[in-house]
Design a protein around this motif. Structure first.
Motif, PDB file in Angstrom:
ATOM      1  N   VAL A   1       0.890  -1.161   0.000  1.00 16.32           N
ATOM      2  CA  VAL A   1       0.000   0.000   0.000  1.00 16.32           C
ATOM      3  C   VAL A   1       0.928   1.211   0.000  1.00 16.32           C
ATOM      4  CG1 VAL A   1      -1.827   1.252   1.210  1.00 16.32           C
ATOM      5  CG2 VAL A   1      -1.780  -1.256   1.275  1.00 16.32           C
ATOM      6  N   ILE A   2       1.030   1.870  -1.151  1.00 15.06           N
ATOM      7  CA  ILE A   2       2.091   2.851  -1.375  1.00 15.06           C
ATOM      8  C   ILE A   2       1.529   4.272  -1.400  1.00 15.06           C
ATOM      9  CG2 ILE A   2       3.952   3.566  -2.918  1.00 15.06           C
ATOM     10  CD1 ILE A   2       3.934   0.751  -4.109  1.00 15.06           C
ATOM     11  N   GLY A   3       1.996   5.115  -0.486  1.00 12.29           N
ATOM     12  CA  GLY A   3       1.661   6.530  -0.531  1.00 12.29           C
ATOM     13  C   GLY A   3       2.454   7.207  -1.629  1.00 12.29           C
ATOM     14  N   ILE A   4       1.757   7.925  -2.520  1.00 15.84           N
ATOM     15  CA  ILE A   4       2.441   8.506  -3.680  1.00 15.84           C
ATOM     16  C   ILE A   4       2.434  10.032  -3.654  1.00 15.84           C
ATOM     17  CG2 ILE A   4       2.055   6.500  -5.147  1.00 15.84           C
ATOM     18  CD1 ILE A   4      -0.288   7.985  -6.442  1.00 15.84           C
ATOM     19  N   GLY A   5       2.098  10.641  -2.520  1.00 12.00           N
ATOM     20  CA  GLY A   5       2.186  12.087  -2.414  1.00 12.00           C
ATOM     21  C   GLY A   5       0.915  12.800  -2.837  1.00 12.00           C
ATOM     22  N   ALA A   6       0.962  14.123  -2.717  1.00 11.46           N
ATOM     23  CA  ALA A   6      -0.240  14.933  -2.898  1.00 11.46           C
ATOM     24  C   ALA A   6      -0.555  15.263  -4.346  1.00 11.46           C
ATOM     25  CB  ALA A   6      -0.093  16.238  -2.104  1.00 11.46           C
ATOM     26  N   GLY A   7       0.349  14.987  -5.284  1.00 12.69           N
ATOM     27  CA  GLY A   7       0.056  15.295  -6.676  1.00 12.69           C
ATOM     28  C   GLY A   7       1.271  15.553  -7.539  1.00 12.69           C
ATOM     29  N   ASP A   8       2.384  15.914  -6.925  1.00 14.92           N
ATOM     30  CA  ASP A   8       3.629  16.127  -7.658  1.00 14.92           C
ATOM     31  C   ASP A   8       4.340  14.788  -7.802  1.00 14.92           C
ATOM     32  OD1 ASP A   8       6.190  16.761  -8.536  1.00 14.92           O
ATOM     33  OD2 ASP A   8       6.333  18.564  -7.313  1.00 14.92           O
ATOM     34  N   PRO A   9       4.687  14.347  -9.021  1.00 11.19           N
ATOM     35  CA  PRO A   9       5.409  13.075  -9.179  1.00 11.19           C
ATOM     36  C   PRO A   9       6.699  13.021  -8.370  1.00 11.19           C
ATOM     37  CG  PRO A   9       4.634  13.852 -11.310  1.00 11.19           C
ATOM     38  CD  PRO A   9       4.377  14.969 -10.329  1.00 11.19           C
ATOM     39  N   ASP A  10       7.296  14.188  -8.089  1.00 14.54           N
ATOM     40  CA  ASP A  10       8.521  14.224  -7.298  1.00 14.54           C
ATOM     41  C   ASP A  10       8.266  13.993  -5.812  1.00 14.54           C
ATOM     42  OD1 ASP A  10      10.038  14.646  -9.536  1.00 14.54           O
ATOM     43  OD2 ASP A  10      10.215  16.815  -9.267  1.00 14.54           O
ATOM     44  N   HIS A  11       6.995  13.905  -5.405  1.00 12.47           N
ATOM     45  CA  HIS A  11       6.687  13.568  -4.013  1.00 12.47           C
ATOM     46  C   HIS A  11       7.002  12.105  -3.697  1.00 12.47           C
ATOM     47  CE1 HIS A  11       3.541  17.004  -3.210  1.00 12.47           C
ATOM     48  NE2 HIS A  11       4.787  17.438  -3.289  1.00 12.47           N
ATOM     49  N   LEU A  12       7.184  11.283  -4.704  1.00 12.48           N
ATOM     50  CA  LEU A  12       7.498   9.872  -4.446  1.00 12.48           C
ATOM     51  C   LEU A  12       8.789   9.767  -3.647  1.00 12.48           C
ATOM     52  CD1 LEU A  12       6.803   8.038  -7.839  1.00 12.48           C
ATOM     53  CD2 LEU A  12       5.508   7.828  -5.725  1.00 12.48           C
TER      54      LEU A  12
ATOM     55  N   PHE B   1      -2.150 -13.521   1.846  1.00 13.64           N
ATOM     56  CA  PHE B   1      -1.084 -12.625   1.388  1.00 13.64           C
ATOM     57  C   PHE B   1      -0.520 -11.881   2.595  1.00 13.64           C
ATOM     58  CE2 PHE B   1      -5.067 -10.208   0.999  1.00 13.64           C
ATOM     59  CZ  PHE B   1      -4.772  -9.043   1.700  1.00 13.64           C
ATOM     60  N   ALA B   2       0.711 -11.392   2.435  1.00 13.30           N
ATOM     61  CA  ALA B   2       1.305 -10.481   3.404  1.00 13.30           C
ATOM     62  C   ALA B   2       1.229  -9.080   2.813  1.00 13.30           C
ATOM     63  CB  ALA B   2       2.754 -10.869   3.676  1.00 13.30           C
ATOM     64  N   TYR B   3       1.231  -8.051   3.658  1.00 15.36           N
ATOM     65  CA  TYR B   3       1.211  -6.703   3.102  1.00 15.36           C
ATOM     66  C   TYR B   3       1.993  -5.746   3.982  1.00 15.36           C
ATOM     67  CZ  TYR B   3      -2.408  -4.992   6.400  1.00 15.36           C
ATOM     68  OH  TYR B   3      -3.104  -4.605   7.516  1.00 15.36           O
ATOM     69  N   GLU B   4       2.454  -4.653   3.353  1.00 19.07           N
ATOM     70  CA  GLU B   4       3.149  -3.606   4.093  1.00 19.07           C
ATOM     71  C   GLU B   4       2.724  -2.243   3.545  1.00 19.07           C
ATOM     72  OE1 GLU B   4       7.484  -3.005   3.194  1.00 19.07           O
ATOM     73  OE2 GLU B   4       7.213  -4.901   2.108  1.00 19.07           O
ATOM     74  N   VAL B   5       2.857  -1.231   4.389  1.00 18.33           N
ATOM     75  CA  VAL B   5       2.433   0.121   4.049  1.00 18.33           C
ATOM     76  C   VAL B   5       3.664   1.007   3.868  1.00 18.33           C
ATOM     77  CG1 VAL B   5       1.133   2.135   4.814  1.00 18.33           C
ATOM     78  CG2 VAL B   5       0.284  -0.173   5.327  1.00 18.33           C
ATOM     79  N   ILE B   6       3.708   1.724   2.738  1.00 19.30           N
ATOM     80  CA  ILE B   6       4.786   2.670   2.455  1.00 19.30           C
ATOM     81  C   ILE B   6       4.235   4.075   2.662  1.00 19.30           C
ATOM     82  CG2 ILE B   6       6.500   3.419   0.763  1.00 19.30           C
ATOM     83  CD1 ILE B   6       6.694   0.440   1.460  1.00 19.30           C
ATOM     84  N   PRO B   7       4.728   4.828   3.651  1.00 23.25           N
ATOM     85  CA  PRO B   7       4.178   6.157   3.898  1.00 23.25           C
ATOM     86  C   PRO B   7       4.476   7.117   2.754  1.00 23.25           C
ATOM     87  CG  PRO B   7       6.167   5.827   5.192  1.00 23.25           C
ATOM     88  CD  PRO B   7       5.851   4.511   4.558  1.00 23.25           C
ATOM     89  N   GLY B   8       3.632   8.126   2.623  1.00 27.01           N
ATOM     90  CA  GLY B   8       3.820   9.119   1.567  1.00 27.01           C
ATOM     91  C   GLY B   8       3.735  10.532   2.110  1.00 27.01           C
ATOM     92  N   ILE B   9       4.017  11.506   1.261  1.00 30.51           N
ATOM     93  CA  ILE B   9       3.895  12.918   1.630  1.00 30.51           C
ATOM     94  C   ILE B   9       2.414  13.290   1.578  1.00 30.51           C
ATOM     95  CG2 ILE B   9       4.426  15.284   0.938  1.00 30.51           C
ATOM     96  CD1 ILE B   9       7.088  14.266  -0.122  1.00 30.51           C
ATOM     97  N   SER B  10       1.845  13.645   2.710  1.00 30.26           N
ATOM     98  CA  SER B  10       0.422  13.959   2.769  1.00 30.26           C
ATOM     99  C   SER B  10       0.157  15.365   2.256  1.00 30.26           C
ATOM    100  CB  SER B  10      -0.083  13.836   4.208  1.00 30.26           C
ATOM    101  OG  SER B  10       0.467  14.880   5.002  1.00 30.26           O
ATOM    102  N   SER B  11      -1.103  15.634   1.935  1.00 29.11           N
ATOM    103  CA  SER B  11      -1.469  16.995   1.543  1.00 29.11           C
ATOM    104  C   SER B  11      -1.264  17.968   2.702  1.00 29.11           C
ATOM    105  CB  SER B  11      -2.928  17.041   1.081  1.00 29.11           C
ATOM    106  OG  SER B  11      -3.804  16.665   2.127  1.00 29.11           O
ATOM    107  N   VAL B  12      -1.328  17.455   3.925  1.00 28.86           N
ATOM    108  CA  VAL B  12      -1.097  18.300   5.101  1.00 28.86           C
ATOM    109  C   VAL B  12       0.345  18.781   5.126  1.00 28.86           C
ATOM    110  CG1 VAL B  12      -1.117  18.375   7.616  1.00 28.86           C
ATOM    111  CG2 VAL B  12      -2.914  17.130   6.391  1.00 28.86           C
ATOM    112  N   SER B  13       1.290  17.860   4.913  1.00 26.21           N
ATOM    113  CA  SER B  13       2.702  18.240   4.874  1.00 26.21           C
ATOM    114  C   SER B  13       2.980  19.163   3.694  1.00 26.21           C
ATOM    115  CB  SER B  13       3.578  16.993   4.760  1.00 26.21           C
ATOM    116  OG  SER B  13       3.433  16.165   5.894  1.00 26.21           O
ATOM    117  N   ALA B  14       2.399  18.839   2.531  1.00 32.34           N
ATOM    118  CA  ALA B  14       2.609  19.664   1.344  1.00 32.34           C
ATOM    119  C   ALA B  14       2.055  21.068   1.553  1.00 32.34           C
ATOM    120  CB  ALA B  14       1.965  19.008   0.132  1.00 32.34           C
ATOM    121  N   LEU B  15       0.900  21.162   2.214  1.00 30.54           N
ATOM    122  CA  LEU B  15       0.288  22.465   2.483  1.00 30.54           C
ATOM    123  C   LEU B  15       1.220  23.343   3.319  1.00 30.54           C
ATOM    124  CD1 LEU B  15      -2.427  24.238   2.489  1.00 30.54           C
ATOM    125  CD2 LEU B  15      -2.744  23.268   4.779  1.00 30.54           C
ATOM    126  N   ALA B  16       1.723  22.787   4.421  1.00 29.81           N
ATOM    127  CA  ALA B  16       2.607  23.557   5.297  1.00 29.81           C
ATOM    128  C   ALA B  16       3.869  23.989   4.558  1.00 29.81           C
ATOM    129  CB  ALA B  16       2.960  22.731   6.536  1.00 29.81           C
TER     130      ALA B  16
END
Length: 256
Positions: free
Chosen positions: A6-17, A134-149
């Motif tokens: 489960v991969i967080g991909i950021g708020a909208g900028d591809p460079d947020h990965l 199945f096994a699963y893991e979560v990859i954190p992403g840049i949230s819109s909250v962090s991007a906003l600040a």
């Protein structure tokens, strides 16, 4: 054993990965995309661009219409529970039909999957059912909250003060007591315009990290009419809106 990211991909900028997200994308065999309404096809296109840039050769994309949620019912909690069950049914079927033993699958989640998103809960529900191991893991992403600040060059907290993250639905019930800094997400009705603006500042952002980004800040009394006009114009143009904002009591407190 099948494996799901489960991969967080950021708020909208591809460079947020993050590098962790890029590596997970590069290890994935099957990407599951739950299509939203037609208005958001540009977001689906952005996901596909990320896969073209970072996906491994031969990866597969499985897209399916997302489960619909009743947003008009006053029984909000029951509607969300029903939606998650139907979403879990869909995810279980997709994994069973398209992810083979030993393969890696992934869901790409906007922002951070741990913040106001149901994918973790849905994947956990499917895992607990035991029908498709199945096994699963979560990859954190840049949230819109962090991007906003970051875009407003501010911090979310100030010295000795907490910050509260809430929704537009909750803000409509009144500004939370006991806090001076409130981040609001999932506000489809411009709840900021319905509260007493006295002593409040707003840092507002829509479509953060995208070419359509909208940024406004200032005293709430002055900024609210402009924000309402900008967001309505943007909604008419694009058909949808994704926005986040920080409300802050402007009493001279210093940043942490």
């Amino acid at each position: 054993m099948r494996h799901i990211f489960v991969i967080g991909i950021g708020a909208g900028d591809p460079d947020h990965l993050t590098l962790q997200a890029v590596k997970a994308i590069g290890r994935t065999d099957v990407f599951f995309i739950l299509d939203k309404s037609e208005e958001r096809q540009d977001l689906i296109g952005l996901r596909r661009r990320m896969l073209a840039d970072h996906g491994r050769p031969g990866h597969r994309v499985v897209a399916a219409p997302d489960a619909e949620r009743d947003r008009a019912t006053p029984a909000y909690a029951a509607a969300v529970d029903d939606w998650r069950v139907r979403r879990a049914d869909l995810v279980e079927r997709l994994v069973a039909e398209h992810l083979g033993p030993g393969e890696n699958g992934a869901f790409l989640v906007w922002g951070d999957p741990a913040l106001y998103d149901s994918v973790i809960a849905v994947v956990d529900d499917v895992s607990n059912r035991g029908g498709v191991p199945f096994a699963y893991e979560v990859i954190p992403g840049i949230s819109s909250v962090s991007a906003l600040a970051a875009r407003h060059r501010t911090t979310l907290t100030r010295v000795g003060r907490p910050v509260q993250i809430t929704t537009g639905r909750r803000l409509a019930e009144g500004f939370p007591e006991g806090v001076d800094d409130v981040v609001v997400m999932l506000d489809g009705r411009a709840a900021f315009a319905g509260i007493d603006p006295e002593g409040l500042e707003i840092h507002y952002g829509a479509y953060l990290g995208t070419p359509d980004e909208v940024l406004v800040s200032g005293p709430l009394a002055e900024a609210a009419p402009r924000i309402r006009e900008l967001r309505e114009r943007a909604r008419e143009r694009k058909g949808w809106i994704m926005d986040t904002y920080l409300l802050r009591r402007s009493d001279g407190g210093s940043d942490a």
